[in-house]
Design an enzyme around this catalytic site. Structure first.
Site, mmCIF file in Angstrom:
data_model
loop_
_atom_site.group_PDB
_atom_site.id
_atom_site.type_symbol
_atom_site.label_atom_id
_atom_site.label_comp_id
_atom_site.label_asym_id
_atom_site.label_seq_id
_atom_site.Cartn_x
_atom_site.Cartn_y
_atom_site.Cartn_z
ATOM 1 N N CYS A 138 9.491 1.687 5.141
ATOM 2 C CA CYS A 138 9.016 2.512 3.949
ATOM 3 C C CYS A 138 9.443 3.973 5.078
ATOM 4 O O CYS A 138 10.321 4.867 4.718
ATOM 5 C CB CYS A 138 7.891 2.607 3.798
ATOM 6 S SG CYS A 138 6.635 2.611 4.595
ATOM 7 N N HIS A 147 4.378 9.583 2.776
ATOM 8 C CA HIS A 147 4.865 10.104 4.205
ATOM 9 C C HIS A 147 5.716 10.816 4.233
ATOM 10 O O HIS A 147 6.220 11.319 3.505
ATOM 11 C CB HIS A 147 5.877 8.299 4.663
ATOM 12 C CG HIS A 147 4.402 6.429 4.593
ATOM 13 N ND1 HIS A 147 3.607 6.555 4.273
ATOM 14 C CD2 HIS A 147 5.504 5.842 4.824
ATOM 15 C CE1 HIS A 147 3.447 5.636 4.226
ATOM 16 N NE2 HIS A 147 4.544 5.228 5.089
HETATM 17 N N1 NAP Z 1 2.437 -0.942 1.287
HETATM 18 C C1 NAP Z 1 3.771 0.019 1.376
HETATM 19 O O1 NAP Z 1 4.071 1.231 1.514
HETATM 20 C C2 NAP Z 1 5.002 -1.115 1.999
HETATM 21 C C3 NAP Z 1 6.128 -0.845 1.503
HETATM 22 C C4 NAP Z 1 7.615 -1.378 2.259
HETATM 23 C C5 NAP Z 1 6.917 -3.063 2.631
HETATM 24 N N2 NAP Z 1 5.907 -3.411 1.800
HETATM 25 C C6 NAP Z 1 5.425 -4.417 2.724
HETATM 26 O O2 NAP Z 1 5.386 -5.572 1.242
HETATM 27 C C7 NAP Z 1 4.394 -6.261 1.473
HETATM 28 C C8 NAP Z 1 2.897 -6.522 0.710
HETATM 29 O O3 NAP Z 1 2.324 -4.842 0.677
HETATM 30 P P1 NAP Z 1 1.608 -4.331 0.139
HETATM 31 O O4 NAP Z 1 1.186 -2.846 0.371
HETATM 32 O O5 NAP Z 1 1.806 -4.337 -1.371
HETATM 33 O O6 NAP Z 1 -0.570 -5.452 0.388
HETATM 34 P P2 NAP Z 1 -1.003 -6.248 -0.199
HETATM 35 O O7 NAP Z 1 -1.682 -4.945 -1.437
HETATM 36 O O8 NAP Z 1 -2.026 -6.182 0.598
HETATM 37 O O9 NAP Z 1 -0.518 -7.022 -1.588
HETATM 38 C C9 NAP Z 1 -0.236 -8.392 -1.211
HETATM 39 C C10 NAP Z 1 0.353 -9.047 -1.899
HETATM 40 O O10 NAP Z 1 0.079 -10.195 -1.725
HETATM 41 C C11 NAP Z 1 0.119 -11.398 -1.878
HETATM 42 N N3 NAP Z 1 -0.040 -12.791 -1.506
HETATM 43 C C12 NAP Z 1 -1.125 -12.547 0.140
HETATM 44 N N4 NAP Z 1 -0.973 -13.740 0.366
HETATM 45 C C13 NAP Z 1 0.383 -14.644 -0.182
HETATM 46 C C14 NAP Z 1 0.257 -16.222 -0.057
HETATM 47 N N5 NAP Z 1 -0.442 -17.374 0.491
HETATM 48 N N6 NAP Z 1 1.003 -16.607 -1.249
HETATM 49 C C15 NAP Z 1 1.380 -15.755 -2.160
HETATM 50 N N7 NAP Z 1 0.600 -14.363 -2.431
HETATM 51 C C16 NAP Z 1 -0.132 -13.942 -1.693
HETATM 52 C C17 NAP Z 1 -1.462 -11.033 -2.461
HETATM 53 O O11 NAP Z 1 -1.726 -11.770 -3.478
HETATM 54 P P3 NAP Z 1 -3.204 -11.703 -3.710
HETATM 55 O O12 NAP Z 1 -3.947 -10.920 -4.358
HETATM 56 O O13 NAP Z 1 -3.751 -13.079 -4.344
HETATM 57 O O14 NAP Z 1 -4.240 -11.907 -2.649
HETATM 58 C C18 NAP Z 1 -1.076 -9.820 -2.657
HETATM 59 O O15 NAP Z 1 0.134 -9.522 -4.021
HETATM 60 C C19 NAP Z 1 4.280 -6.329 2.932
HETATM 61 O O16 NAP Z 1 5.213 -7.296 3.642
HETATM 62 C C20 NAP Z 1 4.924 -5.100 3.326
HETATM 63 O O17 NAP Z 1 5.085 -5.467 4.335
HETATM 64 C C21 NAP Z 1 4.528 -2.884 1.684
#
Ligand code: NAP
Length: 334
Positions: A129, A242
């Protein structure tokens, strides 16, 4: 690509929910959408385009008939399932850091290097990001006056760590205001009313992995490995958005007026810069917006070829979901 069937892996998360919102808002031409997460969410219902859709556990069989798979469930899940999805015939757009620096995988910001999309072999990586919002602003300037050096300090919101971190900031803020002790779980120390200079793990060179992502990803996206980049990434108690204080050294002097003129025509950028009226971007204002905002553009008093800029973006939209959907739109347009 005719009739696009979409899968969202990590649909229940911070980025996953934003994927749904962005796909709906941009009327992405979907024939069908399937939602996947962990076994914890199996059976949960989420609304897409007014229709209740059941979330399913992600398995190797999840990708049959899928054209585009949007992944945002962390690097381990991406490493496990993205190659399977790609072999099954889907194009994966991955939000994690799993494949970003893989030379076989394009790392794309559509305003900067859309031509790299066509080099994909089944997986396209969405950058970090902080890198996305920085290169959207710096690339148009670099095209006119090549950049030699970037020094950046970030002020990153807790939504960048996911839903649990947003809950932690809000919960801790209430505790602290009630005179109680904060109990850190997601972050190593209290994040409410605090600032933490640690995002992702520390590397041997003293930088954090988040800081090093900004170095390597900037080189790859801008096709400019020669730019010297140094980043300090800091977590701040902001929910969404950010901010970045960026010092740029160009090959020759560039006036703030020229930079503003270039940026006012740049795709995905909004210039908001009038110090006399206290006009500049800030996270609360930028949250929910698609563009990356830039203000405080001024000569760098420490270098004749330098400019200083203040860049603010919604890390969940342009920093994650929107950028990925823009890549998907380019794939569908082909
Ligand atoms: N937040 C940001 O600004 C941002 C920006 C760029 C990239 N990202 C990337 O995007 C990804 C997710 O980030 P987020 O912020 O959305 O995190 P989050 O809110 O913690 O959500 C995590 C997601 O992953 C799923 N998950 C966890 N364990 C899993 C498994 N074993 N099998 C399938 N799904 C699973 C969760 O499902 P459950 O609800 O079932 O646990 C939930 O849908 C990360 O790789 C992060 O680095 C995030």
């Amino acid at each position: 690509m005719k009739g696009t069937n979409v899968a969202i892996v990590g649909a229940t998360g911070m980025v996953g929910q934003e994927f749904i919102k962005v796909l709906e808002q941009r009327s992405f031409p979907m024939t069908s959408v399937r939602l996947y997460a962990s076994d914890r969410s199996h059976g949960r219902k989420m609304k897409v385009r007014g229709e209740e859709i059941e979330v399913k556990e992600t398995t190797p069989d999840s990708f049959k008939g899928i054209d585009i798979a949007l992944f945002s469930a962390g690097a381990d899940i991406s490493k496990q399932f993205s190659p399977i999805a790609a072999r099954t015939g889907a194009v994966v757009i991955d939000n994690s850091a799993a494949f970003r620096m893989d030379p076989e995988v394009p790392l794309v910001v559509p305003e900067v290097n859309p031509e790299d999309i066509k080099k994909h072999k089944g997986i396209i990586a969405n950058p970090n990001c902080s890198t996305i919002q920085m290169v959207v602003v710096l690339f148009p300037l670099h095209k006119v006056n090549p950049i030699k050096r970037i020094t950046v300090a970030t002020y990153q919101s807790v939504s960048g760590t996911g839903l649990a971190a947003v809950d932690e900031l809000i919960g801790q803020s209430k505790l602290v205001l009630d005179g109680k002790k904060a109990d850190p779980k997601v972050y190593p120390y209290q994040i409410a009313f605090n600032v933490l200079p640690e995002i992702d793990v520390f590397l041997e060179n003293g930088y954090t992995k988040e800081e090093w992502k900004m170095v390597e990803e900037t080189h790859k996206i801008m096709h400019a490995p020669g730019i010297a980049v140094s980043a300090t990434c800091v977590r701040v108690p902001v929910v969404i958005g950010h901010s970045e204080a960026v010092q740029v050294e160009f090959s020759r002097p560039m006036s703030p007026a020229e930079a503003k003129s270039i940026l006012s025509k740049a795709p995905g950028v909004t210039v908001m810069d009038d110090p006399s009226k206290r006009v500049y971007p800030y996270p609360v204002m930028v949250a929910g917006q698609d563009d990356v905002y830039v203000g405080r553009i001024r000569k760098d008093a420490s270098h004749p070829n330098g400019l200083v800029l203040w860049i603010v973006g919604d890390n969940i939209r342009k920093g994650a979901a929107l950028n990925a959907v823009q890549i998907a739109e380019k794939l569908v347009q082909k």
